[in-house]
Design an enzyme around this catalytic site. Sequence first.
Site, PDB file in Angstrom:
ATOM      1  N   GLU A  64     -19.558  -0.993 -21.163  1.00  0.00           N
ATOM      2  CA  GLU A  64     -20.292  -0.381 -20.050  1.00  0.00           C
ATOM      3  C   GLU A  64     -21.509  -1.192 -19.640  1.00  0.00           C
ATOM      4  O   GLU A  64     -21.789  -1.363 -18.454  1.00  0.00           O
ATOM      5  CB  GLU A  64     -20.709   1.051 -20.402  1.00  0.00           C
ATOM      6  CG  GLU A  64     -19.557   2.052 -20.406  1.00  0.00           C
ATOM      7  CD  GLU A  64     -18.775   2.051 -21.711  1.00  0.00           C
ATOM      8  OE1 GLU A  64     -19.168   1.341 -22.659  1.00  0.00           O
ATOM      9  OE2 GLU A  64     -17.755   2.775 -21.788  1.00  0.00           O
ATOM     10  N   HIS A 133     -19.257  14.173 -23.566  1.00  0.00           N
ATOM     11  CA  HIS A 133     -18.462  13.896 -22.367  1.00  0.00           C
ATOM     12  C   HIS A 133     -18.677  14.960 -21.298  1.00  0.00           C
ATOM     13  O   HIS A 133     -17.808  15.197 -20.470  1.00  0.00           O
ATOM     14  CB  HIS A 133     -16.962  13.846 -22.706  1.00  0.00           C
ATOM     15  CG  HIS A 133     -16.555  12.662 -23.523  1.00  0.00           C
ATOM     16  ND1 HIS A 133     -16.895  12.522 -24.842  1.00  0.00           N
ATOM     17  CD2 HIS A 133     -15.824  11.560 -23.210  1.00  0.00           C
ATOM     18  CE1 HIS A 133     -16.386  11.384 -25.306  1.00  0.00           C
ATOM     19  NE2 HIS A 133     -15.741  10.775 -24.343  1.00  0.00           N
TER      20      HIS A 133
END
Lengths: 332, 342
Positions: A64, A133
């Site tokens: 990321e 999440h």
Amino acid sequence: MDAMVRELSYAQAIQEAMAIAMDMDERVFLMGEDIGVYGGAFQVTGDLVERYGADRVIDTPISELGGAGVAVGAALTGMRPIFEFQFSDFATLAMEQIVNQAAKMRFMLGGEVSVPVVMRFPAGSGTGAAAQHSQSLEAWLGHVPGLKVIQPATPYDAKGMLLAAVADPDPVMIFEHKLLYKMKGPVPEGYYTVPIGKADIRREGRDLTIVATSIMVQKALDAAAALESEGIDVEVVDLRTIRPMDKQTVIDSVKKTSRLMCVYEAVKTLGIGAEVSAMIAESEAFDYLDAPIVRLGGAETPIPYNPDLEKATVPQIPDIITAARDLVKGVR
Amino acid sequence: MATASKAVTDSRANLPFVYRHYSAEQLREVLHKMYLIRRFEEGAEECYTRGLIHGTMHLSIGQEASAMGICMPLAEDDQITSTHRGHGHCIAKGAEVKRMFAEFFGKTTGYCKGRGGSMHIADVGKGNLGANGIVGGGIPIAVGAALSSKMMKTGKVVVSFFGDGANNEGAFHEALNMAAVWKLPVIFVCENNGYGMSTSTARSTAVKNIAERAAAYSMPGVIVNGNIFSEVAEASHQAIARARAGEGPTLIESKTYRHRGHSKSDRNRYRTKEEIEDWMSNRDPITLFESELREFGFIDDKGIEAIRDAVAQEIAEGIEFAKASPSPDISETGNYVYTEQA
């Protein structure tokens, strides 16, 4: 609008916007984890790799920080990347590039460059994905000058705001609530934009202004419909952009209704509700208030796995109805 | 970059790379630039001491051959990302010292209009995409610039400068991996000056040579003596050729030394005076290059003197330019946060 209007899901609307952006401008390309043949974790990119090829729909390694940095570097040097984070929670891995680089590069270099990168963040709870999440981190990025941060709440806005984001010369962060991906709504064919920095009055009313973001807009509208039978007339303002915020629309609404409630999924404290409340307290609308401002936000906990606990962690329609009723009736 | 004629190169057949590859004029210009870097930093340091420059700065004195060796073989439109120790890279890529001084003085005539200072010095027109205050921050950005080059077919090569400290950042590893997977035209240049602030590479880094890390990403890892201009330039030249041919990235480890401390707050407690003295007296990159130029007949004492004089004048003029330039107006504090909409 002359274009044919169809019912599309929020995810389809985003996909269509990305396809239009790529058709219109060869500098536009997509990057992200598993956005190619897999179609993206939420099937937002879908089959775009088949239509545009792996050179323009680029699967990145699970990196990321590096991936965001590559997108920043490509934007800095003439390309128009749209970078998908698999989950908005993973922004935490890329904060360096977002906060120190993308947001500040134009400023640090005295206006000599711009960073027209678009980053997309699937956000929010409600999918049973638990604490890592399911977060709503938009206020984190909303705190950083140099970024623009948007939260489209409908398929129509999702398409129009994404196209506005691609056309924008500065970095635009888009927070997309995962539960909205399947939501359907009218979406015109072809190119159109919805301006960044403009709130939308989704329902007019006299008794109370609810400023809502993302998935809470629909919940606020449902609550408003229920309250109508009780004679409570709610105005719902969809903030749409949290940086730069459309202060005037909120101020004008509060001057009209004299009551303000902020509804958002992120953790209640130190967030969008605090910002909107303080903004009103600092504005000429303060004198119009007939009651204290109410914030309805997420609980001060991580998002739990158990579905009942998960629901209880973020505002639901009955919570909005109760809080709105109490506010208008002066219970609080 | 023009190269020396065939007749000239034949007569230099046994000399190191740069003496075969560049004209005498070009080589003298390299010495000029190395002096310019040295004197610029000495001038900046003096201005700081006298209170004319605020904040802090990270000087690269002792690393001039590394900056010049990497940048000399680059084309003007090739790009670099630089580091907090980036003054040398900026000058080596073609920046004017007067606009750099102006930036350090916080003036509107500076490269960043006084918004960036030493740590964000840039010269976008000459392909310097900016120094970076975050260790490793520029590495993925360079890979992104290389992706642009590949997608837009511009043929540009991108160099990412970073220090030994950055090789332990995640960004380094993620960026090298992506550059290798996508065979991008990027060159990773680790200027290993032995210390990440106070922590030596021996105490911070599991491998003996940072170039060994290239093997993990299937790219060539090249070690050069960063204080010998010719060695650095030759490695850069080869990495550029590889990048332009579409064969992908290279990691160059340029072993060098900074004579000064990490920044202005450094008390040099982590290294000995003898160590510093040894590098300054015996391995100074400008002295080494100057001796070679003299030995191989590319310059004489008079020529060296002329370069030193010209540089001294350029530095003095640069400082005067910076002093005389206007400061930004306070009312412009919010400028450049976003692109100004017409």
